[in-house]
Design an enzyme around this catalytic site. Structure first.
Site, PDB file in Angstrom:
ATOM      1  N   ASP A  67      10.947   2.076 -15.327  1.00 40.76           N
ATOM      2  CA  ASP A  67       9.489   2.038 -15.335  1.00 40.76           C
ATOM      3  C   ASP A  67       8.892   2.886 -16.452  1.00 40.76           C
ATOM      4  O   ASP A  67       9.590   3.666 -17.105  1.00 40.76           O
ATOM      5  CB  ASP A  67       8.943   2.493 -13.967  1.00 40.76           C
ATOM      6  CG  ASP A  67       9.618   3.772 -13.455  1.00 40.76           C
ATOM      7  OD1 ASP A  67      10.316   4.435 -14.229  1.00 40.76           O
ATOM      8  OD2 ASP A  67       9.448   4.089 -12.259  1.00 40.76           O
ATOM      9  N   ASP A 136       7.294   8.577  -0.663  1.00 41.33           N
ATOM     10  CA  ASP A 136       6.859   7.440   0.169  1.00 41.33           C
ATOM     11  C   ASP A 136       7.905   6.317   0.197  1.00 41.33           C
ATOM     12  O   ASP A 136       7.626   5.209   0.656  1.00 41.33           O
ATOM     13  CB  ASP A 136       5.506   6.888  -0.329  1.00 41.33           C
ATOM     14  CG  ASP A 136       5.578   6.362  -1.768  1.00 41.33           C
ATOM     15  OD1 ASP A 136       6.680   6.252  -2.333  1.00 41.33           O
ATOM     16  OD2 ASP A 136       4.499   6.043  -2.326  1.00 41.33           O
ATOM     17  N   HIS A 138       9.333   4.976  -2.472  1.00 44.14           N
ATOM     18  CA  HIS A 138       9.331   4.046  -3.605  1.00 44.14           C
ATOM     19  C   HIS A 138      10.589   4.181  -4.456  1.00 44.14           C
ATOM     20  O   HIS A 138      11.169   5.254  -4.582  1.00 44.14           O
ATOM     21  CB  HIS A 138       8.051   4.138  -4.446  1.00 44.14           C
ATOM     22  CG  HIS A 138       7.870   5.361  -5.280  1.00 44.14           C
ATOM     23  ND1 HIS A 138       6.762   6.176  -5.185  1.00 44.14           N
ATOM     24  CD2 HIS A 138       8.637   5.900  -6.258  1.00 44.14           C
ATOM     25  CE1 HIS A 138       6.869   7.154  -6.060  1.00 44.14           C
ATOM     26  NE2 HIS A 138       7.996   7.025  -6.722  1.00 44.14           N
ATOM     27  N   GLU A 143       5.489   0.717  -4.942  1.00 44.47           N
ATOM     28  CA  GLU A 143       4.819   1.445  -3.863  1.00 44.47           C
ATOM     29  C   GLU A 143       4.822   0.633  -2.562  1.00 44.47           C
ATOM     30  O   GLU A 143       5.100  -0.573  -2.580  1.00 44.47           O
ATOM     31  CB  GLU A 143       3.372   1.740  -4.283  1.00 44.47           C
ATOM     32  CG  GLU A 143       3.247   2.664  -5.497  1.00 44.47           C
ATOM     33  CD  GLU A 143       3.476   4.141  -5.165  1.00 44.47           C
ATOM     34  OE1 GLU A 143       4.287   4.461  -4.274  1.00 44.47           O
ATOM     35  OE2 GLU A 143       2.843   4.988  -5.826  1.00 44.47           O
TER      36      GLU A 143
HETATM   37  C1  GLP Z   1       8.737   8.730 -10.087  1.00 46.58           C
HETATM   38  C2  GLP Z   1       9.683   7.655 -10.649  1.00 46.58           C
HETATM   39  C3  GLP Z   1      10.773   7.342  -9.662  1.00 46.58           C
HETATM   40  C4  GLP Z   1      11.403   8.620  -9.141  1.00 46.58           C
HETATM   41  C5  GLP Z   1      10.362   9.441  -8.433  1.00 46.58           C
HETATM   42  C6  GLP Z   1      10.914  10.715  -7.815  1.00 46.58           C
HETATM   43  O1  GLP Z   1       7.790   8.187  -9.246  1.00 46.58           O
HETATM   44  N1  GLP Z   1       8.978   6.466 -10.993  1.00 46.58           N
HETATM   45  O2  GLP Z   1      11.729   6.501 -10.300  1.00 46.58           O
HETATM   46  O3  GLP Z   1      12.468   8.305  -8.294  1.00 46.58           O
HETATM   47  O4  GLP Z   1       9.385   9.790  -9.402  1.00 46.58           O
HETATM   48  O5  GLP Z   1      10.867  11.772  -8.724  1.00 46.58           O
HETATM   49  P1  GLP Z   1      11.651  13.131  -8.557  1.00 46.58           P
HETATM   50  O6  GLP Z   1      13.074  12.813  -8.866  1.00 46.58           O
HETATM   51  O7  GLP Z   1      11.059  14.033  -9.610  1.00 46.58           O
HETATM   52  O8  GLP Z   1      11.448  13.598  -7.179  1.00 46.58           O
END
Ligand code: GLP
Length: 263
Positions: A67, A136, A138, A143
């Site tokens: 993404d 959440d 995702h 989402e």
């Molecule tokens: C973002 C990314 C996700 C990732 C999430 C969790 O939303 N788009 O791919 O898994 O963050 O981030 P973190 O690893 O910093 O908790």
């Protein structure tokens, strides 16, 4: 689903890097699906170490990231292209022309999303998809209430997701966090040959419990991985703390080949 409950995030990161290392040595033209966020950073560090100290060769590896924020140039320090260069690509011998991150500056988003899907397909599909998980549930930026068969698309972000990620924008400037992103769909993720999800810390425990032991639901996108042919979760004890059957998963692991990935 393989549920690997690790002593620490260091151990989980080491094991996932070891898994990817083996795959690349077996097939030098492995196609990786890559993730951003704080979770995969240690795993990327271990891949860099293996490149520098153990001859792990990325010269033929291709990659597709999950993404990117809409409206951010790849030179923006909070963009996911910038993150990938800094955390991995600049330190290994991957050909940057073979690394792909959705274009957050595309003007025709639908065309860009369709081209991304076609690009993955033409590249032979993703062999190993690395995933983190949002609080959440995702994956990528899919989402709650997104179709579980979604393909690459533009996604409006939930306020909670923007709050979670605000720390990466000039030390917590929520207003600077884009409201939309372009993300591979959950359906795109389900097409990968192997999906590996990493999760660390108590904050991820409810999302992990929903993904592993909840019903398949678009309210927890990671629960769609229950339908994946080869999904592996590498999580620490805190992220596993709300799982009802943790002892069982540990017993299954004790009988599995995955133990050979341990340091
Ligand atoms: C973002 C990314 C996700 C990732 C999430 C969790 O939303 N788009 O791919 O898994 O963050 O981030 P973190 O690893 O910093 O908790």
């Amino acid at each position: 689903m393989d549920i690997v409950i690790c002593k620490s995030k260091e151990q989980a990161s080491y094991m996932v890097a070891a898994y990817i290392d083996r795959a690349i040595r077996k097939n030098p033209r492995t196609v990786l699906g890559l993730a951003t966020g704080s979770t995969p950073i240690l795993m990327y560090k271990e891949l860099i170490r293996r490149h520098k100290e153990c001859g792990l060769d990325f010269s033929q590896v291709h990659s597709w990231n999950l993404d990117e924020y809409l409206g951010l140039e790849g030179t923006h320090p909070a963009s996911y292209r910038y993150f990938m260069n800094e955390q991995l690509f600049d330190h290994i011998n991957i050909d940057k022309a073979n690394t792909h991150v959705p274009d957050g500056m595309a003007t025709d988003y639908e065309a860009a999303a369709a081209a991304y899907e076609e690009g993955i397909r033409a590249d032979g599909g993703i062999d190993i998809q690395v995933l983190g998980i949002g609080s959440d549930g995702h994956i990528g930026f899919n989402e709650p209430a997104t179709s579980l068969s979604s393909r690459t698309h533009v996604q409006t972000l939930m306020l909670g997701t923007r709050q979670d990620n605000a720390r990466l924008f000039f030390g917590g400037d929520l207003a600077a966090v884009p409201t939309r992103a372009i993300t591979m769909g959950t359906g795109t993720v389900l097409d990968s040959r192997v999906a590996i999800l990493l999760a660390f810390g108590k904050g991820k425990a409810p999302a992990i419990a929903g993904a592993v032991e909840g019903a398949i639901s678009h309210m927890n996108q990671a629960s769609a991985l229950q339908l994946h042919r080869d999904a592996k979760f590498f999580i620490d004890e805190e992220a596993a703390s709300l799982l009802k059957h943790a002892d069982f998963y540990k017993a299954v692991y004790a009988d599995s080949d995955l133990r050979s990935l341990e340091a």
